[in-house]
Design an enzyme around this catalytic site. Structure first.
Site, PDB file in Angstrom:
ATOM      1  N   ASP A   1      12.150  13.673  87.748  1.00  0.00           N
ATOM      2  CA  ASP A   1      12.231  12.405  87.041  1.00  0.00           C
ATOM      3  C   ASP A   1      11.180  11.484  87.648  1.00  0.00           C
ATOM      4  OD1 ASP A   1      13.336  10.149  85.603  1.00  0.00           O
ATOM      5  OD2 ASP A   1      15.223  11.275  85.558  1.00  0.00           O
TER       6      ASP A   1
ATOM      7  N   ASP B   1      10.727   7.963  83.252  1.00  0.00           N
ATOM      8  CA  ASP B   1      11.770   6.951  83.156  1.00  0.00           C
ATOM      9  C   ASP B   1      11.258   5.599  82.674  1.00  0.00           C
ATOM     10  OD1 ASP B   1      14.583   6.207  83.963  1.00  0.00           O
ATOM     11  OD2 ASP B   1      13.477   4.748  85.161  1.00  0.00           O
TER      12      ASP B   1
ATOM     13  N   GLU C   1      10.746   8.572  78.240  1.00  0.00           N
ATOM     14  CA  GLU C   1      11.885   7.767  77.791  1.00  0.00           C
ATOM     15  C   GLU C   1      11.285   6.565  77.071  1.00  0.00           C
ATOM     16  OE1 GLU C   1      16.065   5.811  79.349  1.00  0.00           O
ATOM     17  OE2 GLU C   1      14.296   5.572  80.570  1.00  0.00           O
TER      18      GLU C   1
ATOM     19  N   HIS D   1      22.562  11.083  80.930  1.00  0.00           N
ATOM     20  CA  HIS D   1      23.302  10.427  82.010  1.00  0.00           C
ATOM     21  C   HIS D   1      23.506   8.933  81.788  1.00  0.00           C
ATOM     22  CE1 HIS D   1      19.174   9.497  82.671  1.00  0.00           C
ATOM     23  NE2 HIS D   1      19.512   8.610  83.586  1.00  0.00           N
ATOM     24  N   ASP D   2      22.923   8.383  80.728  1.00  0.00           N
ATOM     25  CA  ASP D   2      23.083   6.957  80.423  1.00  0.00           C
ATOM     26  C   ASP D   2      24.025   6.724  79.256  1.00  0.00           C
ATOM     27  OD1 ASP D   2      21.221   6.161  82.343  1.00  0.00           O
ATOM     28  OD2 ASP D   2      19.542   6.232  80.931  1.00  0.00           O
TER      29      ASP D   2
HETATM   30  O1  TEU Z   1      17.071   3.987  81.622  1.00  0.00           O
HETATM   31  C1  TEU Z   1      16.370   2.979  80.990  1.00  0.00           C
HETATM   32  C2  TEU Z   1      16.995   2.269  79.863  1.00  0.00           C
HETATM   33  O2  TEU Z   1      16.222   1.629  79.169  1.00  0.00           O
HETATM   34  C3  TEU Z   1      18.426   2.174  79.472  1.00  0.00           C
HETATM   35  O3  TEU Z   1      18.841   3.167  78.601  1.00  0.00           O
HETATM   36  C4  TEU Z   1      19.433   1.892  80.531  1.00  0.00           C
HETATM   37  O4  TEU Z   1      19.894   3.057  81.096  1.00  0.00           O
HETATM   38  C5  TEU Z   1      20.617   1.163  79.949  1.00  0.00           C
HETATM   39  O5  TEU Z   1      20.173  -0.057  79.509  1.00  0.00           O
HETATM   40  C6  TEU Z   1      21.703   0.965  80.971  1.00  0.00           C
HETATM   41  O6  TEU Z   1      22.936   0.820  80.332  1.00  0.00           O
HETATM   42  C7  TEU Z   1      16.489   4.598  82.723  1.00  0.00           C
HETATM   43  C8  TEU Z   1      17.411   5.613  83.375  1.00  0.00           C
HETATM   44  O7  TEU Z   1      17.686   6.640  82.466  1.00  0.00           O
HETATM   45  C9  TEU Z   1      18.629   4.916  83.870  1.00  0.00           C
HETATM   46  O8  TEU Z   1      19.570   5.796  84.409  1.00  0.00           O
HETATM   47  C10 TEU Z   1      18.192   3.918  84.904  1.00  0.00           C
HETATM   48  O9  TEU Z   1      19.291   3.137  85.290  1.00  0.00           O
HETATM   49  C11 TEU Z   1      17.087   3.002  84.387  1.00  0.00           C
HETATM   50  O10 TEU Z   1      16.060   3.688  83.711  1.00  0.00           O
HETATM   51  C12 TEU Z   1      16.411   2.323  85.545  1.00  0.00           C
HETATM   52  O11 TEU Z   1      15.649   3.255  86.257  1.00  0.00           O
END
Ligand code: TEU
Ligand code: CA
Length: 554
Positions: A98, A199, A256, A328-329
């Protein structure tokens, strides 16, 4: 289109902390992952994306990195990581790390040096502004709640963090910072990684000059998206990163990416795009409300279908989306996209087939192949995720009572996907011999890998069939490269599409618990997949059972 090594691959996301604990400390680790590679190979997985396992205070579970060149001791050692890459290679599998470079941790050396000397080299790695009494540089609300500005310890400055205050944003305008990022990416690729999942990348380009926006909640703040949607020129950074890193290694990269503009899609994922692929979040954002999770609406089958088809039409054959049901989100997809009360093996398999056979790369999130479901929270004390804790507060601020607020955010919590992987019906789902860092979903006695591996009708066995179909030389070209054409698009609770290439496949999902009749356009040549043991066809009319899904060769 030039064929790429990753076009026909199946990807699987591992959340290391919750996958498998090899030493009983309650935290999943890299040796644990190595011991499960055979499990993944048996499933048919080719590419494994690891959520971060770099050194980190784990304020955001590893998305806050304090050393990009080290593995966090809780996850293992660099030797373990090298062994994982080598063991994967033996099985013809690729490892993705990641890449978290919008921000680092406030415990990273760069940040510590910036605190010591804000006007020096490392101060310019971050976005720093002079502190003014009673006034923030801008009124932006960070993603995890509260202002996006925080005091820079020991100085008269403040720093920007679009995520948590322990995640200071890195200043991509600074070429020295960018060099550091590229150096790190290449260092990892030299180790033999297959590539990266990238990310939160749309956040790296800010809109200048910084300014405040119209407040959108009672806290007087404005969501960070207001600024991001005004930012222009991210392509220069992304193109440079591609040229300096991924391209030289023919690495796989999946971004992402949120809110890209339609005209930018070819730049992002077209031939020689910034990334090999990007995730389709169109379903994930369904039902969201600007007020917060408590105000979100349920996703109906028709919403789900519309979201999938909209994304498919937007991309067409420009490139490849990476299709997900969850990550995971997100909460568990089966709990979110299947109407309440209807979550069962048939509906889980239907959702799996409808998603898996879309055009694009299939990504499976750990436990998805078992049909793992959302967990139950009996109190806010059981919640770990910082995002859920913030959204709970938002719900309370909106006037909900504590029980209502918990109820309202539970179904959206990122912890739903982070409960330990359910390996067996042994204590703690066989995830650990110690105390798991996050409570195991109590349904592990009925939903677990061990029992599903023995059962030819399990959700996991169905995933294996889907994977085998995608890899079958007779159908692979069609499923990987064929076009997608929706059918009966306006029919309520019905999701169906053609995949057309060398062959013509028709995928039909009866997205409801009631039976329905479907008049087939022609007699199928073969039934390639069916989540029921039988199929009723009479005079070209199929009677489909509740949540039946069919893959027909036409
Ligand atoms: O996620 C970024 C993101 O834009 C969102 O989907 C975020 O997870 C959401 O607003 C939270 O509820 C990435 C990662 O996948 C996430 O796990 C991290 O927390 C985030 O970046 C920060 O690195
Ligand atoms: Ca461990």
């Amino acid at each position: 289109m030039t064929k790429k090594w990753w076009h026909n691959k199946i990807a699987y996301q591992i959340y290391p902390k919750s996958f498998y604990d090899s030493n009983g400390d309650g935290i999943g680790d890299i040796p644990g992952i190595i011991s499960k590679l055979d499990y993944l190979q048996d499933l048919g997985v080719d590419i494994i994306w690891l959520s971060p396992c770099y050194q980190s205070p784990l304020a955001d579970q590893g998305y806050d990195i304090s050393d990009y060149y080290n593995i966090d001791p809780r996850f293992g050692t660099m030797e373990d990581m090298d062994r994982l890459i080598a063991e994967a290679k033996k099985r013809h599998m690729y490892i993705l790390m990641d890449l978290v470079v919008n921000h680092c941790s406030d415990e990273h050396e760069w940040f510590r040096k910036a605190c010591e000397d804000p006007d020096g080299k490392y101060g310019s790695f971050f976005y720093l502004r002079d502190k003014k009494e009673g006034e923030l540089p801008t009124n932006w609300r960070s993603y995890f709640g509260g202002p996006a500005w925080e005091d820079l310890p020991g100085t008269n400055k403040q720093y920007l963090h679009v995520f948590h205050k322990k995640q200071p944003d890195l200043n991509w305008e600074n070429p020295t910072l960018r060099e550091e990022v590229y150096k790190n990416i290449n260092w990892w690729l030299d180790k033999g990684l297959g590539g990266f999942r990238i990310d939160a990348i749309m956040n790296i380009k800010k809109a200048f000059p910084f300014r405040s926006y119209e407040p959108d909640r009672e806290d007087g703040l404005a969501g960070i998206h207001n600024m991001l949607q005004e930012a222009k020129g991210i392509g220069e950074f992304l193109g440079e990163m591609r040229d300096r890193t991924f391209q030289k290694y023919d690495a796989f990269s999946v971004g992402e990416v949120f809110n890209e503009k339609p005209e930018e899609i070819p730049d992002f994922i077209g031939e020689n795009g910034y990334f090999s692929s990007m995730f389709d979040f169109n379903e994930a954002i369904c039902g969201q409300s600007p007020n917060g999770w408590y105000d979100a609406s349920a996703v109906t089958p028709d919403d789900y279908k519309r979201a999938c088809f909209e994304a498919q039409k937007r991309i067409g054959t420009i490139g490849f989306l990476s299709n997900i049901i969850e990550n995971h989100d997100e909460p568990r997809g089966v709990s979110r996209y299947i109407p309440a009360g209807d979550c069962c093996n048939e509906s889980k398999k239907m959702l799996a087939a409808l998603n898996f056979l879309l055009r694009g790369l299939p990504f499976i999130y750990q436990g998805q192949e078992l049909g793992m479901e959302n967990t139950v929270f009996t109190s806010i004390e059981e919640v770990d995720d910082i995002s859920t804790l913030d959204e709970y507060q938002v719900a309370l601020n909106a006037g909900l009572k504590p029980e209502e607020a918990l109820q309202a955010v539970a179904g959206h919590s990122r912890d739903n996907a982070r409960t330990p992987m359910q390996w067996s019906d042994a204590a703690n789902a066989g995830f650990t011999t110690g105390t798991p860092w996050l409570k195991v979903n109590p349904n592990y006695t009925s939903i677990n890998a061990a029992s599903q591996m023995e059962d030819p009708d399990s959700v996991r066995s169905f995933y294996k069939k889907l994977i085998a179909l995608r890899k079958d030389p007779a159908y692979s070209e069609t499923i990987v490269y064929g076009t997608l054409e929706p059918v009966w698009e306006d029919s309520h609770n019905l999701m169906a599409y053609y995949r057309k290439g060398e062959k013509t496949l028709l995928v039909i999902g009866n997205y409801q618990n009631m039976e329905r009749e479907i008049v087939l356009p022609a007699m199928p040549k073969a039934v390639l997949l069916n989540n029921y043991p039988t199929l009723v066809v009479e005079n070209g009319v199929i009677t489909m059972r509740g949540y039946q899904v069919l893959v027909l060769e036409m």
